[in-house]
Write an enzyme that holds these catalytic residues in place. Sequence first.
Site, PDB file in Angstrom:
ATOM      1  CE  LYS A 209      -4.416  -1.932   0.803  1.00 57.08           C
ATOM      2  NZ  LYS A 209      -5.500  -2.278   1.925  1.00 57.08           N
ATOM      3  NE  ARG A 245      -7.028  -8.711  -0.243  1.00 56.32           N
ATOM      4  CZ  ARG A 245      -6.595  -7.713  -1.229  1.00 56.32           C
ATOM      5  NH1 ARG A 245      -5.453  -7.022  -0.916  1.00 56.32           N
ATOM      6  NH2 ARG A 245      -6.793  -7.754  -2.714  1.00 56.32           N
TER       7      ARG A 245
HETATM    8  N1  PMM Z   1      -7.146  -4.054   0.289  1.00 53.11           N
HETATM    9  C1  PMM Z   1      -7.522  -4.091  -0.839  1.00 53.11           C
HETATM   10  C2  PMM Z   1      -8.380  -4.840  -1.493  1.00 53.11           C
HETATM   11  N2  PMM Z   1      -8.947  -5.989  -0.689  1.00 53.11           N
HETATM   12  N3  PMM Z   1      -9.495  -6.613   1.448  1.00 53.11           N
HETATM   13  C3  PMM Z   1      -9.189  -6.459   2.693  1.00 53.11           C
HETATM   14  N4  PMM Z   1      -9.743  -7.497   3.314  1.00 53.11           N
HETATM   15  N5  PMM Z   1      -8.657  -5.798   3.236  1.00 53.11           N
HETATM   16  C4  PMM Z   1      -7.732  -5.038   2.497  1.00 53.11           C
HETATM   17  O1  PMM Z   1      -6.875  -3.985   2.948  1.00 53.11           O
HETATM   18  C5  PMM Z   1      -7.934  -4.819   1.131  1.00 53.11           C
HETATM   19  C6  PMM Z   1      -8.784  -5.739   0.789  1.00 53.11           C
HETATM   20  C7  PMM Z   1      -6.655  -3.094  -2.176  1.00 53.11           C
HETATM   21  O2  PMM Z   1      -5.534  -3.461  -2.343  1.00 53.11           O
HETATM   22  P1  PMM Z   1      -5.133  -3.996  -3.739  1.00 53.11           P
HETATM   23  O3  PMM Z   1      -5.482  -3.143  -4.907  1.00 53.11           O
HETATM   24  O4  PMM Z   1      -3.435  -4.132  -3.594  1.00 53.11           O
HETATM   25  O5  PMM Z   1      -5.504  -5.746  -3.917  1.00 53.11           O
END
Ligand code: PMM
Length: 265
Positions: A209, A245
């Site tokens: 992030k 995650r």
């Molecule tokens: N962050 C993203 C997408 N899905 N789900 C959960 N549970 N927690 C998160 O912090 C989260 C998520 C965005 O990240 P990406 O675009 O790198 O997948």
Amino acid sequence: MTPVRPVLLGVLNATPDSFSDGGRYLAPDAAIAHGRRLVAEGADLVDVGGESTRPGADPVPEAEELRRAVPVVAALAAGGIRVSIDTRSAAVAAEALAAGATVVNDVSGGTADPRMLATVAASTADLVLVHSRGAASTPPRYTDVVAEVRAEIEERVAAARAAGIADGRLVVDPGIGFAKGAAENWALLTHLDALRVDGIRLLVGVSRKRFLAALVPDGAPADARDLPTAVLSALLAERGVWGLRVHDVAGTRAALDVASAMGSR
Ligand code: PMM
């Protein structure tokens, strides 16, 4: 000390435009192969998403999200892999559950689709309620971010309970980067204990992030954030999070193994 072993959710974005891996796993075969690789590297679950949630991403029609995500969910689940579906859409959640997913991961905390909570309640799936405040691109002001996020998480838990979802099926997530800047993210991670809801599992997503960009050289690619992610994951594991995650499962698994070896002596 108890060994530290949080559950790892491996990120599988079957999207053309996700921030760090957009376009790489849009083709189902590439996505399925990557999902299997994540498990081989130590993921306990593969989190499949067909819609980018990065700030400014274009909304995806439901039919397109279904087309991207469901075949991947079905193929991974058929191979015995535990799958979560990363979606804000109740229809996508329902199709993914029918295809074998066992967890719904909703970055809107069940607020984007009025049918989401009822859809999950009618299944046996677990539900991840992620904290957010709508438009992720414009972080709203907080006077006390920890207290406010805590209260808003409790509100979402109450809504899920009211819909008939038992606490044992719920997971809460502070939503790092969702309507939050770097200072808010660090405050939440530092005071994670204050965000815990009794009897409900806690998941955190820090992987790659933007707030980690300050810790790597200017202009470094997104995967340069994997090492900070792994270190932070080990620190979060020590704080007793249930799950993490991450994109780079191998790196984080190695970091968790080190934390676990320290903790078990
Ligand atoms: N962050 C993203 C997408 N899905 N789900 C959960 N549970 N927690 C998160 O912090 C989260 C998520 C965005 O990240 P990406 O675009 O790198 O997948």
